[in-house]
Write a protein that holds these residues in place. Sequence first.
Motif, short mmCIF file in Angstrom:
data_model
loop_
_atom_site.label_atom_id
_atom_site.label_comp_id
_atom_site.label_asym_id
_atom_site.label_seq_id
_atom_site.Cartn_x
_atom_site.Cartn_y
_atom_site.Cartn_z
N UNK A 14 0.81 -1.21 0.00
CA UNK A 14 0.00 0.00 0.00
C UNK A 14 0.85 1.27 0.00
N UNK A 15 2.03 1.20 0.56
CA UNK A 15 2.84 2.42 0.73
C UNK A 15 3.98 2.55 -0.28
N UNK A 16 4.30 1.48 -1.00
CA UNK A 16 5.42 1.53 -1.95
C UNK A 16 5.32 2.74 -2.87
N UNK A 17 6.42 3.42 -3.12
CA UNK A 17 7.81 3.10 -2.76
C UNK A 17 8.27 3.67 -1.42
N UNK A 18 7.32 4.19 -0.65
CA UNK A 18 7.67 4.76 0.65
C UNK A 18 7.80 3.65 1.70
N UNK A 19 8.45 3.98 2.81
CA UNK A 19 8.53 3.11 3.99
C UNK A 19 7.92 3.87 5.16
N UNK A 20 6.84 3.34 5.72
CA UNK A 20 6.13 4.01 6.81
C UNK A 20 6.65 3.48 8.15
N UNK A 21 6.97 4.37 9.05
CA UNK A 21 7.42 3.97 10.38
C UNK A 21 6.28 3.26 11.11
N UNK A 22 6.61 2.15 11.78
CA UNK A 22 5.62 1.45 12.61
C UNK A 22 6.21 1.25 14.01
N UNK A 23 5.31 1.02 14.95
CA UNK A 23 5.74 0.68 16.31
C UNK A 23 5.61 -0.82 16.57
N UNK A 24 5.56 -1.61 15.49
CA UNK A 24 5.43 -3.06 15.63
C UNK A 24 6.72 -3.65 16.20
N UNK A 25 6.60 -4.85 16.73
CA UNK A 25 7.76 -5.50 17.34
C UNK A 25 8.89 -5.66 16.33
N UNK A 26 10.06 -5.16 16.69
CA UNK A 26 11.21 -5.27 15.81
C UNK A 26 11.80 -6.67 15.87
N UNK A 27 12.38 -7.09 14.75
CA UNK A 27 13.00 -8.41 14.70
C UNK A 27 14.24 -8.45 15.58
N UNK A 28 14.28 -9.41 16.47
CA UNK A 28 15.42 -9.63 17.35
C UNK A 28 16.03 -10.97 16.95
N UNK A 29 17.19 -10.92 16.30
CA UNK A 29 17.80 -12.15 15.80
C UNK A 29 18.19 -13.10 16.92
N UNK A 30 18.56 -12.55 18.07
CA UNK A 30 18.91 -13.41 19.20
C UNK A 30 17.66 -14.14 19.69
N UNK A 31 16.55 -13.40 19.78
CA UNK A 31 15.30 -14.02 20.18
C UNK A 31 14.82 -15.04 19.15
N UNK A 32 15.03 -14.72 17.87
CA UNK A 32 14.63 -15.66 16.81
C UNK A 32 15.42 -16.95 16.90
N UNK A 33 16.69 -16.84 17.30
CA UNK A 33 17.51 -18.03 17.48
C UNK A 33 17.99 -18.61 16.16
N UNK A 34 18.09 -19.93 16.09
CA UNK A 34 18.63 -20.59 14.91
C UNK A 34 17.63 -20.51 13.75
N UNK A 35 18.16 -20.28 12.56
CA UNK A 35 17.37 -20.32 11.33
C UNK A 35 17.83 -21.54 10.55
N UNK A 36 16.92 -22.45 10.29
CA UNK A 36 17.29 -23.72 9.67
C UNK A 36 16.55 -23.91 8.35
N UNK A 37 17.10 -24.79 7.52
CA UNK A 37 16.56 -25.02 6.18
C UNK A 37 16.71 -26.50 5.83
N UNK A 38 15.76 -26.98 5.04
CA UNK A 38 15.89 -28.34 4.53
C UNK A 38 15.12 -28.47 3.22
N UNK A 39 15.49 -29.47 2.46
CA UNK A 39 14.83 -29.70 1.18
C UNK A 39 13.44 -30.26 1.41
N UNK A 40 12.45 -29.84 0.62
CA UNK A 40 11.11 -30.41 0.78
C UNK A 40 11.10 -31.90 0.47
#
Length: 399
Positions: free
Chosen positions: A275-301
């Motif tokens: 809806x806002x492209x090409x602008x970026x609207x500031x939000x107060x939503x929870x920011x991504x915390x990579x430490x909280x996210x922890x491990x990012x894993x991947x596997x073949x389907x």
Amino acid sequence: MVKSISILGSTGSIGTQTLDIVSQYPDQFRVVGLAAGNNIERLAEQIRQFQPEIAATYYEEKLPQLKEALADLPELPILLAGAEGVAEVARYGDSESVVTGIVGCAGLLPTIAAIEAGKDIALANKETLIAAGPVVLPLIEKHGNKLLPADSEHSAIFQCLQGVPDGGLRRIILTASGGAFRDLPVEKLSSVKVEDALKHPNWSMGKKITIDSATLMNKGLEVIEAHYLFGLDYDRIDIVIHPQSIIHSLIEVQDTSVLAQLGWPDMRLPLLYALSWPERIYTDWEQLDLVKAGSLTFREPDHQKYPCMNLAYAAGRAGGCMPAVLNAANEQAVALFIEEKIKFLDIPHLIEKACEGFSGQNIQNPSLDDILEADRWSREAIVKASEQLDRKDSLISLS
């Protein structure tokens, strides 16, 4: 300036989250039109809160109920019903952008109406391109509209492509959560129930898309959509299971650099960007915390567990009307499963039968009428085939 928008499917998951955005940012967005299905109580509440100029219910028999629910309002919006009423919402007034949140191929004709009326499209209804890409893309080019992806995966790709020069895209990597059964052994799928398939581990979505996630058909459909949106052939669009749903998709550019878009699983993010492209609207939503996210894993389907994925690739490569047949077959099979008329393992089997049955009559340069007829044929074929199912059929036999 305040951007005017209309929302198709306003009472569903996409619609309600879009309206959450409007509520948070009334200085950025205003609602011109709302269209919904049979949740009249919620639609009436939305009309009261957002005061659109026009609203519609897809079901004509529900219009008196909607009027009664709003009878005390001093001034009513234009109230319509039926498929044409929804299309009128799509094309109405001065709305700049139409959010297409109607589930399934029912969203196709209203989306075309919006395109022909010169509206930009925030595309949350993937079936529009999957079933009718050969028709929709020329219309977009003819009318000069913007077609902006509003689902998480294609939004991620679109965001990663900002600043990438023409010809710079080498490969698309779509991430998949794996759905409700990602950790369930394939031999146990024969006994799963509807309520099991609806227990998505990461996302809160409608029933149809949640079942699609369990079969991984959602990702197969997204492969076809990515082909139409970004112009890559199917050999350069891959799928990887990413259980955490933090990386929403990736692109590889010509020098093998890989770019990814990350965030918490939250559909408001891609909707806001569309809806806002090409602008970026500031939000107060929870920011991504990579430490909280922890491990990012991947596997073949697991191709044995997820045969729908290969069916989608095959339909995409066949082209013409075949993606429409695949999409309609999947919608009908999923509906039968939700109604508990078929088993989970019957879904890919029925889809495969429909695609095989249509292969001799596929049209490579279809018109809209050709696509609608293929859709109708496929739904009838699924119903007939479901009545003749051999209950010994299994998903494993399709591998």
